[in-house]
Design a protein around this motif. Sequence first.
Motif, PDB file in Angstrom:
ATOM      1  N   SER A 129      -4.891  -4.296   4.217  1.00  0.00           N
ATOM      2  CA  SER A 129      -3.659  -4.015   3.481  1.00  0.00           C
ATOM      3  C   SER A 129      -2.627  -3.496   4.464  1.00  0.00           C
ATOM      4  CB  SER A 129      -3.914  -2.985   2.376  1.00  0.00           C
ATOM      5  OG  SER A 129      -4.557  -1.860   2.899  1.00  0.00           O
ATOM      6  N   PRO A 176      -6.251   8.876  -1.274  1.00  0.00           N
ATOM      7  CA  PRO A 176      -6.395   7.458  -1.599  1.00  0.00           C
ATOM      8  C   PRO A 176      -7.699   7.119  -2.328  1.00  0.00           C
ATOM      9  CG  PRO A 176      -6.550   7.855   0.777  1.00  0.00           C
ATOM     10  CD  PRO A 176      -6.435   9.176   0.127  1.00  0.00           C
ATOM     11  N   PRO A 177      -7.614   6.541  -3.517  1.00  0.00           N
ATOM     12  CA  PRO A 177      -8.829   6.139  -4.225  1.00  0.00           C
ATOM     13  C   PRO A 177      -9.661   5.133  -3.436  1.00  0.00           C
ATOM     14  CG  PRO A 177      -6.915   5.996  -5.674  1.00  0.00           C
ATOM     15  CD  PRO A 177      -6.409   6.287  -4.317  1.00  0.00           C
ATOM     16  N   CYS A 178      -8.996   4.272  -2.688  1.00  0.00           N
ATOM     17  CA  CYS A 178      -9.730   3.266  -1.909  1.00  0.00           C
ATOM     18  C   CYS A 178     -10.656   3.951  -0.912  1.00  0.00           C
ATOM     19  CB  CYS A 178      -8.749   2.342  -1.180  1.00  0.00           C
ATOM     20  SG  CYS A 178      -7.627   3.210  -0.078  1.00  0.00           S
ATOM     21  N   CYS A 232      -7.888   0.580  -6.084  1.00  0.00           N
ATOM     22  CA  CYS A 232      -6.472   0.781  -5.769  1.00  0.00           C
ATOM     23  C   CYS A 232      -5.605   0.560  -7.009  1.00  0.00           C
ATOM     24  CB  CYS A 232      -6.030  -0.163  -4.658  1.00  0.00           C
ATOM     25  SG  CYS A 232      -4.246  -0.109  -4.390  1.00  0.00           S
ATOM     26  N   PRO A 233      -4.807   1.536  -7.366  1.00  0.00           N
ATOM     27  CA  PRO A 233      -3.979   1.418  -8.574  1.00  0.00           C
ATOM     28  C   PRO A 233      -2.779   0.501  -8.383  1.00  0.00           C
ATOM     29  CG  PRO A 233      -4.252   3.709  -7.877  1.00  0.00           C
ATOM     30  CD  PRO A 233      -4.696   2.859  -6.754  1.00  0.00           C
ATOM     31  N   TYR A 234      -2.534   0.060  -7.159  1.00  0.00           N
ATOM     32  CA  TYR A 234      -1.329  -0.716  -6.883  1.00  0.00           C
ATOM     33  C   TYR A 234      -1.645  -2.153  -6.506  1.00  0.00           C
ATOM     34  CZ  TYR A 234       0.088   4.119  -6.639  1.00  0.00           C
ATOM     35  OH  TYR A 234       0.263   5.439  -6.930  1.00  0.00           O
ATOM     36  N   CYS A 241       0.858  -1.176   0.000  1.00  0.00           N
ATOM     37  CA  CYS A 241       0.000   0.000   0.000  1.00  0.00           C
ATOM     38  C   CYS A 241       0.896   1.229   0.000  1.00  0.00           C
ATOM     39  CB  CYS A 241      -0.906   0.012   1.234  1.00  0.00           C
ATOM     40  SG  CYS A 241      -1.756   1.592   1.442  1.00  0.00           S
ATOM     41  N   GLN A 242       0.607   2.173  -0.881  1.00  0.00           N
ATOM     42  CA  GLN A 242       1.472   3.347  -1.033  1.00  0.00           C
ATOM     43  C   GLN A 242       1.055   4.494  -0.112  1.00  0.00           C
ATOM     44  OE1 GLN A 242       4.149   3.271  -3.734  1.00  0.00           O
ATOM     45  NE2 GLN A 242       3.688   1.176  -3.101  1.00  0.00           N
ATOM     46  N   HIS A 243       0.071   4.250   0.721  1.00  0.00           N
ATOM     47  CA  HIS A 243      -0.394   5.244   1.683  1.00  0.00           C
ATOM     48  C   HIS A 243      -0.569   6.615   1.035  1.00  0.00           C
ATOM     49  CE1 HIS A 243      -0.409   2.350   4.851  1.00  0.00           C
ATOM     50  NE2 HIS A 243       0.638   1.832   4.270  1.00  0.00           N
ATOM     51  N   CYS A 244      -1.440   6.592   0.042  1.00  0.00           N
ATOM     52  CA  CYS A 244      -1.742   7.777  -0.748  1.00  0.00           C
ATOM     53  C   CYS A 244      -2.305   8.900   0.130  1.00  0.00           C
ATOM     54  CB  CYS A 244      -2.801   7.447  -1.799  1.00  0.00           C
ATOM     55  SG  CYS A 244      -2.494   5.930  -2.718  1.00  0.00           S
ATOM     56  N   VAL A 270      -3.088   4.695   5.767  1.00  0.00           N
ATOM     57  CA  VAL A 270      -4.381   4.297   5.225  1.00  0.00           C
ATOM     58  C   VAL A 270      -4.704   2.899   5.742  1.00  0.00           C
ATOM     59  CG1 VAL A 270      -5.669   3.807   3.129  1.00  0.00           C
ATOM     60  CG2 VAL A 270      -4.090   5.734   3.195  1.00  0.00           C
ATOM     61  N   ALA A 305      -2.905  -3.259  -3.917  1.00  0.00           N
ATOM     62  CA  ALA A 305      -2.253  -3.416  -2.628  1.00  0.00           C
ATOM     63  C   ALA A 305      -3.098  -4.172  -1.619  1.00  0.00           C
ATOM     64  CB  ALA A 305      -1.908  -2.040  -2.065  1.00  0.00           C
ATOM     65  N   ARG A 306      -4.353  -4.425  -1.957  1.00  0.00           N
ATOM     66  CA  ARG A 306      -5.246  -4.935  -0.920  1.00  0.00           C
ATOM     67  C   ARG A 306      -5.575  -6.414  -1.086  1.00  0.00           C
ATOM     68  NH1 ARG A 306      -9.166  -0.440   1.486  1.00  0.00           N
ATOM     69  NH2 ARG A 306      -7.419   0.509   2.543  1.00  0.00           N
TER      70      ARG A 306
HETATM   71  S1  SF4 Z   1      -4.766   0.737  -0.668  1.00  0.00           S
HETATM   72 FE1  SF4 Z   1      -4.121   1.469  -2.659  1.00  0.00          FE
HETATM   73  S2  SF4 Z   1      -5.343   3.304  -3.045  1.00  0.00           S
HETATM   74 FE2  SF4 Z   1      -5.480   2.866  -0.875  1.00  0.00          FE
HETATM   75  S3  SF4 Z   1      -3.880   4.123   0.032  1.00  0.00           S
HETATM   76 FE3  SF4 Z   1      -3.013   2.089  -0.335  1.00  0.00          FE
HETATM   77  S4  SF4 Z   1      -2.066   2.249  -2.344  1.00  0.00           S
HETATM   78 FE4  SF4 Z   1      -3.428   4.025  -2.142  1.00  0.00          FE
END
Ligand code: SF4
Lengths: 407, 253, 127
Positions: free
Chosen positions: B188, B124-126, B160-162, B118-121, B143, B164-165
């Motif tokens: 995540s 965050p789109p999530c 999530c674009p990555y 998780c990139q901890h945007c 996040v 990550a979840r």
């Molecule tokens: S789960 Fe994905 S979208 Fe949400 S903060 Fe982490 S990287 Fe970003």
Amino acid sequence: MKKIHFSEWGIDSPRYWGMLAVLGSIVAIAGGAVYYMEHNGHWVTGMTNQVVWGIPHVFAIFLIVAASGALNIASIGTAFGKKAYKPLGRLSALLAITLLAGGLAVLVLDLGQPGRLLVAMTHYNFKSIFAWNIYLYTGFFAIVAVYIWFMMDRRMKAWYKPIGIFAFVWRLLLTTGTGSIFGFLVARQGYDAAILAPMFVIMSFAYGLAVYLLVLMFAFKADGRELGATLLKRLKNLLGVFVAAVLYFTLVYHLANLYGTENHAYEAFILKDGGIYTLLFWGGWVLVGGLIPLGIIYHPGLGNTRGGIVAAATLVILGGFATVYVIVIGGQAFPMAMFPGKTIIASGFFDGVNGQPMLYAPSLPEFLLGLGGVALVLLLTFIGIRMLRFLPATLSDEVADPHHAKP
Amino acid sequence: MSRTEQQGRRVFLKKTATAAAVAIAPGVMLHALPAAAAPRVEAVSGKIRWGMLIDASKCADGCSDCVTACDKENGLDLVDMPAGAEEALWERQRPRWIRQVKLKDNLSGKITNLPMMCQHCEKPPCVDVCPTGASFRRADGIVMVDRHICIGCRYCMMACPYKARSFIHAEVAEKLTHTPRGKGCVESCNLCVHRLDNGESTTACQDACKHQAIVFGDLNDPESAVSRALKKYPSVQIRADLKLNTGIRYSNV
Amino acid sequence: MIRNRSIMLFLAGAMLGLAIGPGNAFAGEAVEGTAKADKLEQCVEPTPVMRRNHFEFIKHQRDLTVHQGIRGSKHSLAGCIDCHARKDASGKAVPVNAQGQFCAGCHEYVAASLDCFSCHSAVPGEK
Ligand code: SF4
Ligand code: SF4
């Protein structure tokens, strides 16, 4: 113009109860499948951390999209004042409600925590289009229910048109909302297109009308009501227009994607080397759901037979499922582009190594859940038309369309 | 290896790694642990923003120490395959918070290894799509998912674009006190939030990386190791085009 | 009010029944008096308050912990488990949700669902 009489569905009891029993058992089997999936967890399905939405979502989205489309007939009669469509309005509104109920049931029963529905009702994130959809859906139920009431109750005649217009606007919002569920997923290339939301509206017109036609023809045939050829012809021509529009939007969607270089890989995936998704796109979406029904509808001979119309509507529905499958599953199967200019050659989490798509093989319980949703729609519809006066006593051409020229 | 043995190894790793991580690069020092590491009693604030810099050039081919450490720390290794599951399918269903990714440049053929999580945007789109607000961004930039109100719709995973979840596909018999986990919710990487809340200042992956590829710390503190490293070396965000202002940055990708 | 009182009586009765009853059918039989709580005068609040409000306390706390990171306060589920889990003869902790144990004993008796442990660990935490 003759006054239109409505009456309850008059098929004989054994047949009616027999149908309910069959549909009821399909729903019960689906219930068993749900219990099995929820009890064990989603590992018994084909869904994974890569393809997180599966067959249940294909069914649910198809039904929800068709629901708003089914209301179209009523809207044409009310909001646009087309007399010939007025007697068709009640069934159209009923189908809108039952289709939505079926679709939502499938959606909810696939949640990881279906027991927490109350949580979903009490905790809102107003930025989420999903949360907005909860409002749109509940509102839709309420508005259409009132709409049906006003259609049936003469005293409410004055309000009949405003509520009809309101319902029409609401249904446009609802389908746009459903389409936007994908539109907001900017991270996934297949969904990052502004045209997706209007395309869903057009798809809803086609699928809703196809379902409507089938149910109408079946219900009328079953208890020997008359369905005029002119009316039928109108409806099937309308279906033809909608199906052509879906194809047109499909074309624009892919052309727009081909215009932007960043989408070429996704287009190549859907259009030529995506295996099952390519097959479903050309074979299902374009051919079965588009070109063949168009061919039937506008065929001078076939297009005017009832069999031809039934076949066309059925194909539109089958093609519709293929369409939603390509959008929902295909969009996930295509690996996300995280590292432009680079190829992932190894990954501990299935990141599309060497551009390979994500695997998804639907399992039986998922299918049963989806089918259960369809059975629920029919079950509710049949009960509805049996209990209340949804069906016009006749739709012979003289009644339905006073202006039509006698052949 | 038995689980108790693993635990022992974990503690050992934690100790050695902290010792090793102090000198990341000349002049780049980690913040010392707070004198008395005690559980947090006051709400986290936006004064801190946790983040990381991952140096892909240091990330060694074939190494997966950070993944193993994360699995242990957060009890992911306790998630057993359900009886009767098909192994290949289960591999795609089991949860993972961090993963190793190996990239090849299409032009030069250069190979890069890096961990993804998780990139901890910051945007965050999530969190944007979650219907119930179960996905949320804590004031200090972490996040997370509030499992109590997650309904398991997986919309966040779609967003999530990555990738990550993870969704928990089966019942979990054994779980750690600090990382609850149960069937039907999404989770995540949470930057080892229990450690941070208990007054520690490192993550398990960072401690485990013998190659010092991971620097973790407070992005808002200009003196923190991660801020200084970010200032010193050029770095990128993955999918910077989405303008999510990620808390995890990479250099030498 | 009356209803509340009767529920409390009910709960008290249930606890009593638990203490003397034959409810401990867990493998690795829990040994009485091995929970930390057994040696303490009182819980973090007076017993009647805990009986009635324990869920409110931990529910409030769960939001503080998850959203604000506060882990050092007196109400916490981890705290309940740490204190109330008994041990078996070999010194191993017995889950509080095992049949007849501290949490399950009451919840089974009053048929109140006990969902915490589908996600939370039911034995004291690793330190
Ligand atoms: S789960 Fe994905 S979208 Fe949400 S903060 Fe982490 S990287 Fe970003
Ligand atoms: S799965 Fe849970 S966290 Fe993710 S969007 Fe749905 S409710 Fe939110």
